[in-house]
Scaffold this motif. Sequence first.
Motif, mmCIF file in Angstrom:
data_model
loop_
_atom_site.group_PDB
_atom_site.id
_atom_site.type_symbol
_atom_site.label_atom_id
_atom_site.label_comp_id
_atom_site.label_asym_id
_atom_site.label_seq_id
_atom_site.Cartn_x
_atom_site.Cartn_y
_atom_site.Cartn_z
ATOM 1 N N SER A 63 0.893 -1.273 -0.069
ATOM 2 C CA SER A 63 -0.021 -0.086 -0.029
ATOM 3 C C SER A 63 0.925 1.210 -0.083
ATOM 4 O O SER A 63 0.738 2.044 -0.828
ATOM 5 N N ARG A 69 -1.743 -12.664 -10.341
ATOM 6 C CA ARG A 69 -2.435 -11.404 -10.244
ATOM 7 C C ARG A 69 -4.154 -11.506 -9.894
ATOM 8 O O ARG A 69 -4.641 -10.894 -9.323
ATOM 9 N N ASP A 70 -4.658 -12.600 -10.851
ATOM 10 C CA ASP A 70 -6.392 -12.898 -10.447
ATOM 11 C C ASP A 70 -6.327 -13.265 -8.894
ATOM 12 O O ASP A 70 -7.211 -12.666 -8.370
ATOM 13 N N THR A 71 -5.587 -13.967 -8.575
ATOM 14 C CA THR A 71 -5.715 -14.395 -7.028
ATOM 15 C C THR A 71 -5.672 -13.135 -5.978
ATOM 16 O O THR A 71 -6.390 -12.969 -5.180
ATOM 17 N N ALA A 102 -5.985 -10.023 -6.852
ATOM 18 C CA ALA A 102 -7.214 -9.136 -6.994
ATOM 19 C C ALA A 102 -8.406 -9.837 -6.262
ATOM 20 O O ALA A 102 -9.199 -8.979 -5.504
ATOM 21 N N THR A 103 -8.600 -10.889 -6.070
ATOM 22 C CA THR A 103 -9.861 -11.684 -5.453
ATOM 23 C C THR A 103 -9.447 -11.537 -3.857
ATOM 24 O O THR A 103 -10.310 -11.136 -3.224
ATOM 25 N N LEU A 113 -7.406 -9.182 -2.364
ATOM 26 C CA LEU A 113 -7.632 -7.652 -2.136
ATOM 27 C C LEU A 113 -9.123 -7.174 -2.020
ATOM 28 O O LEU A 113 -9.436 -6.181 -1.207
ATOM 29 N N THR A 114 -9.683 -7.690 -2.855
ATOM 30 C CA THR A 114 -11.253 -7.318 -2.944
ATOM 31 C C THR A 114 -12.047 -7.752 -1.772
ATOM 32 O O THR A 114 -12.700 -6.904 -1.176
ATOM 33 N N LYS A 115 -11.621 -9.043 -0.923
ATOM 34 C CA LYS A 115 -12.179 -9.426 0.358
ATOM 35 C C LYS A 115 -11.656 -8.340 1.265
ATOM 36 O O LYS A 115 -12.513 -7.957 2.182
ATOM 37 N N ILE A 145 -10.587 -5.196 0.866
ATOM 38 C CA ILE A 145 -11.330 -4.043 0.759
ATOM 39 C C ILE A 145 -12.645 -4.117 1.313
ATOM 40 O O ILE A 145 -13.074 -2.636 2.089
ATOM 41 N N ALA A 146 -13.395 -4.945 1.015
ATOM 42 C CA ALA A 146 -14.842 -4.963 1.548
ATOM 43 C C ALA A 146 -14.879 -5.100 3.061
ATOM 44 O O ALA A 146 -15.657 -4.455 3.828
ATOM 45 N N GLU A 162 -14.370 -1.630 4.336
ATOM 46 C CA GLU A 162 -15.466 -0.607 4.224
ATOM 47 C C GLU A 162 -16.730 -0.820 4.951
ATOM 48 O O GLU A 162 -17.595 -0.501 5.132
#
Length: 139
Positions: free
Chosen positions: A15, A123-125, A127-128, A130-132, A134-135, A138
Motif C-alpha cells: 500500500s 494477479r487474479d488471485t 485481485a480476489t 484484495l477485494t475481500k 477492501i470489502a 469498508e
Amino acid sequence: MAKGLGVGPALIRASTAVNEQYERISSELGLTTQQARLLFILHRQPTNMLGLGSALRLTKSTMTGVIARMEASGLVVRVPDPGDRRNFVVTPTDLGADLAEDFEQRLRTEVRRMLNVLDPAERDTLATLLTKVIAAGED
C-alpha cells in the motif's frame, strides 16, 4: 528487497509503495494527492459537493475550501445542481480533465510495472484476495 514479510506488513508495504507512486505522480503534475484524487473521481463522474465530501471523507467546509482552490487554479467549475439548488455540481475543466487522464495513465503504468513480477494467475488471485480485504475495511 522485501522477503519473508507476514501478510499484514506485506499489505502495508504494498500500500505504501502504491501511495508513494500516487504522491510522486501528483507532484510531477503540480497537484496535491487530494487534488489528483478529486480530479480522478470527477473525470469519471461529475458530482455534487456532498458526494465528493463523502468519497473523500471530508467535511463540507473542508470540501468547499478544496474545491474553491481548485476552481481558482482552473481545474474545476461549480454550477448549481439542477436537482438541488442548495448544492453545486463540480466538473473538471479541460485542463482538469487532461491532468486527470495523465495522472490515471501514469499511475496505471506504475502499478502494472509493480505487478509484472506476478504471472496472470497470481494477479487474479491477488485481485480476489484484495477485494475481500477492501470489502472488510469498508464494513
